[in-house]
Design a protein around this motif. Structure first.
Motif, PDB file in Angstrom:
ATOM      1  N   LEU A   8       4.876   4.399   6.316  1.00  0.00           N
ATOM      2  CA  LEU A   8       5.913   3.939   5.392  1.00  0.00           C
ATOM      3  C   LEU A   8       5.973   4.828   4.156  1.00  0.00           C
ATOM      4  O   LEU A   8       7.051   5.164   3.681  1.00  0.00           O
ATOM      5  CB  LEU A   8       5.654   2.497   4.965  1.00  0.00           C
ATOM      6  N   ALA A   9       4.811   5.202   3.631  1.00  0.00           N
ATOM      7  CA  ALA A   9       4.770   6.048   2.442  1.00  0.00           C
ATOM      8  C   ALA A   9       5.407   7.402   2.698  1.00  0.00           C
ATOM      9  O   ALA A   9       6.046   7.979   1.809  1.00  0.00           O
ATOM     10  CB  ALA A   9       3.334   6.216   1.958  1.00  0.00           C
ATOM     11  N   ARG A  64       0.832  -1.208   0.000  1.00  0.00           N
ATOM     12  CA  ARG A  64       0.000   0.000   0.000  1.00  0.00           C
ATOM     13  C   ARG A  64       0.865   1.256   0.000  1.00  0.00           C
ATOM     14  O   ARG A  64       0.546   2.239  -0.663  1.00  0.00           O
ATOM     15  CB  ARG A  64      -0.935   0.003   1.203  1.00  0.00           C
ATOM     16  N   ALA A  65       1.951   1.239   0.754  1.00  0.00           N
ATOM     17  CA  ALA A  65       2.851   2.401   0.804  1.00  0.00           C
ATOM     18  C   ALA A  65       3.439   2.672  -0.578  1.00  0.00           C
ATOM     19  O   ALA A  65       3.516   3.836  -1.002  1.00  0.00           O
ATOM     20  CB  ALA A  65       3.956   2.172   1.827  1.00  0.00           C
ATOM     21  N   GLU A  66       3.838   1.637  -1.285  1.00  0.00           N
ATOM     22  CA  GLU A  66       4.403   1.832  -2.619  1.00  0.00           C
ATOM     23  C   GLU A  66       3.346   2.379  -3.572  1.00  0.00           C
ATOM     24  O   GLU A  66       3.646   3.216  -4.422  1.00  0.00           O
ATOM     25  CB  GLU A  66       5.007   0.529  -3.158  1.00  0.00           C
ATOM     26  N   MET A  67       2.105   1.935  -3.420  1.00  0.00           N
ATOM     27  CA  MET A  67       1.019   2.479  -4.242  1.00  0.00           C
ATOM     28  C   MET A  67       0.797   3.952  -3.920  1.00  0.00           C
ATOM     29  O   MET A  67       0.638   4.776  -4.820  1.00  0.00           O
ATOM     30  CB  MET A  67      -0.268   1.671  -4.027  1.00  0.00           C
ATOM     31  N   MET A  68       0.801   4.285  -2.625  1.00  0.00           N
ATOM     32  CA  MET A  68       0.601   5.673  -2.205  1.00  0.00           C
ATOM     33  C   MET A  68       1.715   6.573  -2.728  1.00  0.00           C
ATOM     34  O   MET A  68       1.450   7.679  -3.197  1.00  0.00           O
ATOM     35  CB  MET A  68       0.565   5.774  -0.682  1.00  0.00           C
ATOM     36  N   ARG A  69       2.959   6.115  -2.610  1.00  0.00           N
ATOM     37  CA  ARG A  69       4.103   6.916  -3.071  1.00  0.00           C
ATOM     38  C   ARG A  69       3.968   7.283  -4.538  1.00  0.00           C
ATOM     39  O   ARG A  69       4.433   8.333  -4.969  1.00  0.00           O
ATOM     40  CB  ARG A  69       5.406   6.148  -2.872  1.00  0.00           C
TER      41      ARG A  69
END
Length: 106
Positions: free
Chosen positions: A99-100, A26-31
């Motif tokens: 994390l994002a 999810r963090a990678e998607m948000m970034r």
């Protein structure tokens, strides 16, 4: 690893690991500002057919294959994955947002 180096204490249960991997994705998607619908389109470019709802459910469960993880990371154009020092903190509610927002270094 030298004798003074110790890996961070590992969580005791699978649920914590599931929450961690879900939050990392999810963090990678948000970034990258990628929604589940956009992720489905990106995966389709690789010949992987999955709809938005199925993707949301898979990620939400935090239980998926390493192949699925790599497909999503590739679709998101992720080159480096940050594994946080505190797995418990990253696995908590709000962990994806933390994390994002965190600085990460390759």
């Amino acid at each position: 690893m030298d004798s003074d180096s110790h890996p961070a204490a590992a969580p005791a249960d699978d649920k914590t690991w599931e929450e961690l991997v879900k939050n990392v994705l999810r963090a990678e998607m948000m970034r990258r500002g990628v929604s589940y619908a956009a992720l489905a389109e990106r995966l389709a470019a690789f010949g992987i057919t999955d709809n938005e709802l199925n993707l949301r459910n898979k990620v939400s469960r935090g239980r998926f294959t390493a192949v699925f993880l790599m497909q999503v990371l590739k679709a998101l154009e992720v080159e480096w994955v940050h594994v946080p020092a505190s797995i418990d903190d990253a696995a908590r509610k709000g962990g994806a947002q933390a994390l994002a927002a965190s600085k990460r270094q390759p």
